[in-house]
Design an enzyme around this catalytic site. Structure first.
Site, PDB file in Angstrom:
ATOM      1  N   HIS A 186       0.818  -1.216   0.000  1.00  0.00           N
ATOM      2  CA  HIS A 186       0.000   0.000   0.000  1.00  0.00           C
ATOM      3  C   HIS A 186       0.848   1.259   0.000  1.00  0.00           C
ATOM      4  O   HIS A 186       0.531   2.240  -0.649  1.00  0.00           O
ATOM      5  CB  HIS A 186      -0.929   0.008   1.216  1.00  0.00           C
ATOM      6  CG  HIS A 186      -2.223  -0.632   0.899  1.00  0.00           C
ATOM      7  ND1 HIS A 186      -2.725  -1.692   1.597  1.00  0.00           N
ATOM      8  CD2 HIS A 186      -3.098  -0.371  -0.085  1.00  0.00           C
ATOM      9  CE1 HIS A 186      -3.857  -2.053   1.055  1.00  0.00           C
ATOM     10  NE2 HIS A 186      -4.108  -1.276   0.035  1.00  0.00           N
ATOM     11  N   ARG A 293     -11.548  -3.073  -6.609  1.00  0.00           N
ATOM     12  CA  ARG A 293     -11.184  -4.020  -5.546  1.00  0.00           C
ATOM     13  C   ARG A 293     -12.203  -3.906  -4.417  1.00  0.00           C
ATOM     14  O   ARG A 293     -12.012  -3.139  -3.474  1.00  0.00           O
ATOM     15  CB  ARG A 293      -9.781  -3.722  -5.014  1.00  0.00           C
ATOM     16  CG  ARG A 293      -8.655  -4.071  -5.978  1.00  0.00           C
ATOM     17  CD  ARG A 293      -7.307  -3.846  -5.314  1.00  0.00           C
ATOM     18  NE  ARG A 293      -6.230  -4.525  -5.989  1.00  0.00           N
ATOM     19  CZ  ARG A 293      -5.342  -3.914  -6.771  1.00  0.00           C
ATOM     20  NH1 ARG A 293      -5.431  -2.630  -6.994  1.00  0.00           N
ATOM     21  NH2 ARG A 293      -4.369  -4.611  -7.336  1.00  0.00           N
ATOM     22  N   ARG A 329     -14.870  -6.609  -9.003  1.00  0.00           N
ATOM     23  CA  ARG A 329     -14.295  -7.910  -8.667  1.00  0.00           C
ATOM     24  C   ARG A 329     -14.904  -8.359  -7.348  1.00  0.00           C
ATOM     25  O   ARG A 329     -14.978  -7.582  -6.401  1.00  0.00           O
ATOM     26  CB  ARG A 329     -12.780  -7.801  -8.524  1.00  0.00           C
ATOM     27  CG  ARG A 329     -12.169  -9.138  -8.135  1.00  0.00           C
ATOM     28  CD  ARG A 329     -10.677  -9.070  -8.100  1.00  0.00           C
ATOM     29  NE  ARG A 329     -10.189  -8.306  -6.976  1.00  0.00           N
ATOM     30  CZ  ARG A 329      -8.894  -8.109  -6.740  1.00  0.00           C
ATOM     31  NH1 ARG A 329      -7.999  -8.608  -7.555  1.00  0.00           N
ATOM     32  NH2 ARG A 329      -8.500  -7.412  -5.704  1.00  0.00           N
ATOM     33  N   GLU A 428      -4.938 -15.332 -12.839  1.00  0.00           N
ATOM     34  CA  GLU A 428      -3.813 -14.985 -11.964  1.00  0.00           C
ATOM     35  C   GLU A 428      -3.202 -16.205 -11.284  1.00  0.00           C
ATOM     36  O   GLU A 428      -2.373 -16.076 -10.395  1.00  0.00           O
ATOM     37  CB  GLU A 428      -4.236 -13.929 -10.936  1.00  0.00           C
ATOM     38  CG  GLU A 428      -5.483 -14.253 -10.154  1.00  0.00           C
ATOM     39  CD  GLU A 428      -5.929 -13.105  -9.235  1.00  0.00           C
ATOM     40  OE1 GLU A 428      -5.181 -12.143  -9.039  1.00  0.00           O
ATOM     41  OE2 GLU A 428      -7.043 -13.212  -8.702  1.00  0.00           O
ATOM     42  N   ASN A 451       0.046  -9.385 -10.624  1.00  0.00           N
ATOM     43  CA  ASN A 451       0.647  -9.365  -9.277  1.00  0.00           C
ATOM     44  C   ASN A 451       0.681 -10.784  -8.704  1.00  0.00           C
ATOM     45  O   ASN A 451       1.685 -11.229  -8.155  1.00  0.00           O
ATOM     46  CB  ASN A 451      -0.142  -8.467  -8.329  1.00  0.00           C
ATOM     47  CG  ASN A 451      -0.273  -7.048  -8.849  1.00  0.00           C
ATOM     48  OD1 ASN A 451       0.480  -6.654  -9.721  1.00  0.00           O
ATOM     49  ND2 ASN A 451      -1.228  -6.307  -8.342  1.00  0.00           N
ATOM     50  N   ASP A 452      -0.444 -11.462  -8.843  1.00  0.00           N
ATOM     51  CA  ASP A 452      -0.500 -12.840  -8.345  1.00  0.00           C
ATOM     52  C   ASP A 452       0.094 -13.830  -9.337  1.00  0.00           C
ATOM     53  O   ASP A 452       0.760 -14.780  -8.939  1.00  0.00           O
ATOM     54  CB  ASP A 452      -1.951 -13.238  -8.023  1.00  0.00           C
ATOM     55  CG  ASP A 452      -2.353 -12.714  -6.662  1.00  0.00           C
ATOM     56  OD1 ASP A 452      -1.561 -12.871  -5.717  1.00  0.00           O
ATOM     57  OD2 ASP A 452      -3.449 -12.149  -6.537  1.00  0.00           O
ATOM     58  N   ARG A 462       4.775 -12.314  -2.977  1.00  0.00           N
ATOM     59  CA  ARG A 462       4.845 -10.915  -3.413  1.00  0.00           C
ATOM     60  C   ARG A 462       5.076  -9.940  -2.263  1.00  0.00           C
ATOM     61  O   ARG A 462       5.371  -8.771  -2.480  1.00  0.00           O
ATOM     62  CB  ARG A 462       3.587 -10.530  -4.205  1.00  0.00           C
ATOM     63  CG  ARG A 462       2.321 -10.549  -3.394  1.00  0.00           C
ATOM     64  CD  ARG A 462       1.090 -10.479  -4.278  1.00  0.00           C
ATOM     65  NE  ARG A 462       0.451  -9.183  -4.266  1.00  0.00           N
ATOM     66  CZ  ARG A 462      -0.760  -8.931  -4.764  1.00  0.00           C
ATOM     67  NH1 ARG A 462      -1.446  -9.907  -5.346  1.00  0.00           N
ATOM     68  NH2 ARG A 462      -1.280  -7.750  -4.712  1.00  0.00           N
ATOM     69  N   CYS A 499      -4.895  -6.183 -15.295  1.00  0.00           N
ATOM     70  CA  CYS A 499      -5.081  -5.190 -14.239  1.00  0.00           C
ATOM     71  C   CYS A 499      -4.019  -5.273 -13.144  1.00  0.00           C
ATOM     72  O   CYS A 499      -4.116  -4.586 -12.136  1.00  0.00           O
ATOM     73  CB  CYS A 499      -6.475  -5.301 -13.642  1.00  0.00           C
ATOM     74  SG  CYS A 499      -6.790  -6.894 -12.906  1.00  0.00           S
TER      75      CYS A 499
HETATM   76  C1  PEP Z   1      -3.301  -9.074  -9.344  1.00  0.00           C
HETATM   77  O1  PEP Z   1      -3.112 -10.078  -8.672  1.00  0.00           O
HETATM   78  O2  PEP Z   1      -2.591  -8.739 -10.312  1.00  0.00           O
HETATM   79  C2  PEP Z   1      -4.410  -8.151  -9.020  1.00  0.00           C
HETATM   80  C3  PEP Z   1      -4.698  -7.140  -9.797  1.00  0.00           C
HETATM   81  O3  PEP Z   1      -5.091  -8.370  -7.861  1.00  0.00           O
HETATM   82  P1  PEP Z   1      -4.580  -7.984  -6.385  1.00  0.00           P
HETATM   83  O4  PEP Z   1      -3.356  -7.133  -6.536  1.00  0.00           O
HETATM   84  O5  PEP Z   1      -5.708  -7.253  -5.746  1.00  0.00           O
HETATM   85  O6  PEP Z   1      -4.325  -9.333  -5.813  1.00  0.00           O
HETATM   86 MG    MG Z   2      -4.706 -10.818  -7.407  1.00  0.00          MG
END
Ligand code: PEP
Ligand code: MG
Length: 574
Positions: A186, A293, A329, A428, A451-452, A462, A499
């Site tokens: 964050h 989110r 989502r 993801e 990200n995931d 991560r 995303c």
């Molecule tokens: C991701 O995993 O790329 C994603 C956009 O979701 P979050 O970051 O909320 O897990």
């Molecule tokens: Mg994710």
């Protein structure tokens, strides 16, 4: 010194090292109990004032849900059990207030720390925070106050929390360097949104620099240069000038379409966590919300948000976006997102555990409330729905079946909703990526959550700073999966969006464009820059390079290839 570049931009300036003040508490025998209780009261009043200010600051810079943490702190300060125990300690043991505070806080902290429940465990941190604040006030010790930074500086710290960022005097901070921090934390997301250059991952940085020393920070490259030579200063001044020039140019493309040099148009959408972020999306030409989110509605509170509250949030966003698509989502909690109101069990491997769609399919009642709220809001705008962290076909089928059940209930009650609501899924997990040809038959669109996808593909947590150098969006294994998802989506005739944070990576945007990605969704503050990159890219010129990129053995080579062959060629390297 090499670190991880989190937020782009260049700064040349003087260091300000931020350290938490050390609090030394001596035990003193007191004779005037009345005076000691008065001191305690004074510290509570001052702490309450400080917390109120932090709350307001967070509310205006970040949002209601993040600000709620300070309400929890106020509740502790107003808790008669906690305060009365401190008073009794002073009374009975005739000790000074700061010593009594520490003894009572330590007692509560040890009780909470040993609790199984994550929510209660986290209360230990809150008590620690409160007691430190009270003691600091009583001792008259001042933390270096980030709010009162009066001169331009480069802020250097071991670690910064979202509240540090919320209260920091942003106008005076030219750049930030920390030892610890993560690309998707964050704190990082906030710093990027503020467009402050930021480098993290530099070990012992607070020991390596001193207050007032001149350094250079290159947030795009993740570099920190200490004792810069005059030559280096000149070089980086020129780079900074170029960066600012491009930034100005970027501002001028506001209102123009996101279309490449050779006429390929893509959608540039935004990720939000809070309804009030919509303003920023529209200000930056966002053509939709590619990721809402929804879990932010659930954070930092004791009870699950009601259907009405959720409905109002979705409706607000849908209406404000005026017909532009909004991807809601469904609840994605677990992993790093702790939601106290759901009372989730403690797990030793949370990212591989009870998370997102798994949890929703298990807690059907809560899931159905959310589905109903989204469906009802779909009557007020262009809402779509996406399911997170899907890894098996059964999950997506079950989620769709539950959605159907809720639709049927609404039909019976004659409550309006969009009968053609588009259903999508986050891709993801490696399973969803590898199996995307089959998944594509089940949904109306894909949204790649890099990200995931990166953490699961590379088996790199991560959030774990110790291995953050192994987490790379340039890894050819990850890029191969992304290409596979796009191709499989297109073969089945569905659109593919992205995303995750990689969607706004300056080096990868041309690559994803050439792979055929249809939509890029990102932090609103990255939208115009990304549009500028797309407008300066010729898709046809990059297409033949994709095969080479995917055949490279390492992330480093991929990055270097892009630097040499795409960014230089397109003259896009700020
Ligand atoms: C991701 O995993 O790329 C994603 C956009 O979701 P979050 O970051 O909320 O897990
Ligand atoms: Mg994710």
């Amino acid at each position: 010194m090499d670190g991880i570049g989190i937020s782009a931009g260049i700064a040349i300036g003087k260091v300000l090292v931020y350290k938490e003040a050390e609090l030394i508490i001596e035990k003193k025998q007191i004779t005037n109990i009345k005076d000691e209780i008065k001191r305690l009261k004074m510290s509570i009043e001052r702490a309450t004032k400080e917390i109120d200010e932090l709350y307001k600051e967070m509310l205006s810079t970040v949002g209601k849900y993040e600000a709620a943490i300070f309400n929890a702190h106020k509740m502790i300060l107003n808790d008669p059990k906690f305060i009365d125990s401190i008073k009794s300690r002073i009374n009975e043991h005739k000790v000074n207030a700061e010593y009594a505070i520490r003894e009572i806080s330590d007692y509560y902290i040890s009780i909470f720390k040993n609790m199984e429940d994550e929510y209660l465990k986290a209360r230990a941190l809150d008590i620690e925070d409160i007691s430190k604040r009270l003691v600091r006030i009583l001792l008259g010790v001042k933390n270096k106050d980030l709010r009162s930074i009066k001169e331009e500086c480069i802020l250097v710290a071991e670690k910064l929390t979202p509240s540090d960022i919320a209260q920091m005097n942003k106008d005076m901070v030219m750049a930030i360097v920390t030892e610890r921090g993560g690309r998707t934390s964050h704190t990082s997301i906030m710093i990027r949104a503020m467009e402050i250059p930021y480098v993290t991952g530099i070990k012992d940085i607070i020991k390596k620099v001193e207050d007032g020393e001149n350094i250079i920070v290159d947030g795009s490259k993740g570099l920190v240069i200490t004792n810069p030579s005059q030559e280096q200063i000149e070089e980086y001044r020129a780079k900074k000038y170029e960066f600012v020039r491009i930034k100005d140019e970027i501002k001028r493309i506001k209102g123009l379409r996101s279309i490449s040099k050779d006429g390929v148009e893509v959608r540039l959408a935004a990720n939000i966590g809070n309804p009030k972020d919509v303003e920023k999306v529209l200000e930056n030409d966002g053509q939709g919300i590619g990721l809402y989110r929804s879990e932010f509605l659930y954070l930092n509170r004791d009870s699950v948000p009601s259907e009405e509250e959720q409905f109002n949030a979705y409706r607000f966003v849908a209406e404000k976006m005026g017909g532009k698509p909004v991807v809601a989502r469904t609840l994605d909690v677990g992993g790093d997102k702790h939601v106290y109101c759901l009372n989730l069990p403690k797990e030793s491997n949370p990212f591989l555990g009870y998370r997102a769609i798994r949890l929703c399919l298990d807690m059907e009642d809560i899931f159905k409330i959310q589905l109903r709220a989204i469906l009802k809001a779909s009557a007020y705008g262009n809402i779509k729905i996406a399911f997170p962290m899907v890894s098996s076909i059964e999950e997506i089928r079950r989620a769709k079946a539950l959605l159907e059940e809720v639709k049927e209930e609404l039909r019976l009650k004659r409550i309006p909703f969009n009968e053609n609501l588009k259903i999508g899924m986050m891709v993801e997990t490696p399973a969803a990526a590898i199996h995307s040809n089959i998944f594509a038959e089940e949904v109306d669109f894909f949204s790649i959550g890099t990200n995931d996808l990166i953490q699961y593909t590379l088996a790199v947590d991560r959030e774990n700073e110790a291995i953050s150098h192994l987490y790379s969006q340039y890894d050819p294994a990850v890029l191969k999966l992304i290409k596979m998802i796009i191709d499989n989506g297109h073969r089945a005739g569905i659109k593919v969006a992205m995303c995750g944070e990689a969607a706004s990576d300056e080096k990868l945007i041309p690559v994803f464009l050439a792979m055929g990605l249809d939509e890029f969704s990102m932090n609103p503050s990255s939208l115009l820059k990304s549009k500028w990159i797309i407008k300066n890219t010729c898709k046809k010129e990059i297409e033949p390079m994709i095969e080479t990129i995917l055949s490279l053995p390492t992330a480093k080579e991929v990055e270097e290839f892009i630097d040499e062959n795409i960014l230089k060629k397109e003259e896009m390297n700020p």
